[in-house]
Design an enzyme around this catalytic site. Structure first.
Site, mmCIF file in Angstrom:
data_model
loop_
_atom_site.group_PDB
_atom_site.id
_atom_site.type_symbol
_atom_site.label_atom_id
_atom_site.label_comp_id
_atom_site.label_asym_id
_atom_site.label_seq_id
_atom_site.Cartn_x
_atom_site.Cartn_y
_atom_site.Cartn_z
ATOM 1 N N ASP A 88 107.483 3.430 43.929
ATOM 2 C CA ASP A 88 107.643 4.363 42.809
ATOM 3 C C ASP A 88 107.986 3.527 41.580
ATOM 4 O OD1 ASP A 88 107.627 6.026 45.085
ATOM 5 O OD2 ASP A 88 108.920 7.510 44.123
ATOM 6 N N LYS B 143 104.279 14.357 42.264
ATOM 7 C CA LYS B 143 105.646 14.381 42.790
ATOM 8 C C LYS B 143 106.623 14.813 41.705
ATOM 9 C CE LYS B 143 109.286 11.403 44.742
ATOM 10 N NZ LYS B 143 109.628 10.058 45.268
ATOM 11 N N LYS C 209 104.307 11.109 38.946
ATOM 12 C CA LYS C 209 105.643 11.626 39.252
ATOM 13 C C LYS C 209 106.368 11.960 37.954
ATOM 14 C CE LYS C 209 109.957 9.976 41.437
ATOM 15 N NZ LYS C 209 110.567 8.885 42.236
#
Length: 324
Positions: A160, A260, A224
């Site tokens: 991430d 996400k 995300k």
């Protein structure tokens, strides 16, 4: 399903060459995207949030949400014992009911990856690691790549990464694109890449749409919303906007990218609202943890309490789930 891999995009797929050839061409493309209708976006997100889900469908949604959680601990006080406990919880969220799904992943800092990997061995749970100088992303590309390599070498299945919001907000889109592409190349086929925008710092919905396309062009496997470290994190509206972006990207390019939302999603009611957004905006193809995740820590507890209530007819309360 995807027809071109993110690795191929990051390696310089010629279909993107004109768009990404220079700062000017990338700026022209991103600023040429349709403007976001703020009122319409927020109204649709709010309307979808009123959908009522009952009985069997609610039970299905709760189990689906549990299976989509990236169970997360990202604190300076993290210890190996805390990570091991979180791994045990992710593998058996409700020890009294082994039909409870496992979570999708355990998300930790790079120095905790090896501990997390050991904790979830044999469970099918992935290990995700925040890298690239999370949460600010304010360091050199060399450090970001080393951070990524360290996490993958320790066993991370997913990375991430955070974008350089300063570069993005000052219009240096090519710098952001190239950094994502370099991290994507470092991941190769060893790890999937989630690109974090920190939507609360991007100020406008137009910027969120631009960041979404920039991340996808550069090879993101997931886009995300947030780090969870600022005041405004995932919201139904900004997640809806990102879902529309991945839908349109696949329609144009035949490539599927996951989404996400992270930060601020704490209750079953919240999670189900987000699942409704997914179903109504991009459809069943995204209703799995291969393509949709929740970045959360406390959400799992509420899902477990609601799951127990559906099974027993009574509300157990927080004492019946483990404390993170």
């Amino acid at each position: 399903m995807p027809t071109t891999s993110p690795a191929a995009r990051s390696a310089g797929d010629t279909s993107y060459a004109d768009v990404t050839a220079s700062d000017a061409s990338l700026r022209r493309f991103l600023h040429g995207l349709p403007g976001v209708d703020t009122v319409g976006l927020e109204a649709r997100a709010a309307a979808l949030g009123t959908r009522s889900i009952k009985t069997t469908a609610k039970a299905y949604a709760i189990d689906l949400a549990i299976s989509m959680i990236d169970l997360t601990t990202l604190e300076g006080s993290d210890t190996p014992s805390k990570v091991r406990a979180l791994g045990a919880k992710g593998a058996h969220p409700d020890p009294t009911d082994r039909t409870t799904p496992t979570v999708a992943a355990l998300c930790v800092y790079p120095d905790m990856v090896a501990t997390a990997k050991e904790a979830v061995a044999g469970t099918g749970i992935r290990v995700a690691s925040v890298a690239t100088a999370f949460p600010a992303g304010r360091t050199s590309l060399a450090v970001k790549l080393a951070d990524t390599e360290d996490a993958i070498a320790a066993g991370a299945d997913e990375i991430d990464m955070v974008i350089d919001r300063g570069a993005f907000l000052s219009g240096r889109y090519l710098k952001v694109y190239e950094e994502i592409r370099e991290v994507r190349a470092a991941c190769g086929d060893r790890a999937r890449l989630k690109v974090i925008f920190e939507t609360g710092e991007l100020s406008t919905y137009d910027n969120i749409r631009r960041a979404s396309w920039l991340g996808m062009l550069a090879g993101a496997d997931f886009i995300k919303t947030s780090t969870g470290k600022v005041g405004v994190n995932a919201t139904p509206a900004n997640t809806l906007l990102m879902l529309e972006a991945v839908r349109d990207f696949r329609a144009l390019h035949g490539e599927q990218v996951g989404v996400k939302p992270a930060g601020g999603i704490r209750t079953s009611k919240d999670a189900i609202k987000f699942l409704v957004l997914v179903n109504e905006t991009v459809g069943e193809d995204w209703l799995s943890n291969d393509w949709f995740r929740f970045g959360a820590s406390s959400l799992l507890n509420d899902l477990l309490m609601q799951r127990q209530k559906l099974a027993t007819g009574r509300y157990s309360g927080p004492d019946y789930v483990t404390v993170d």
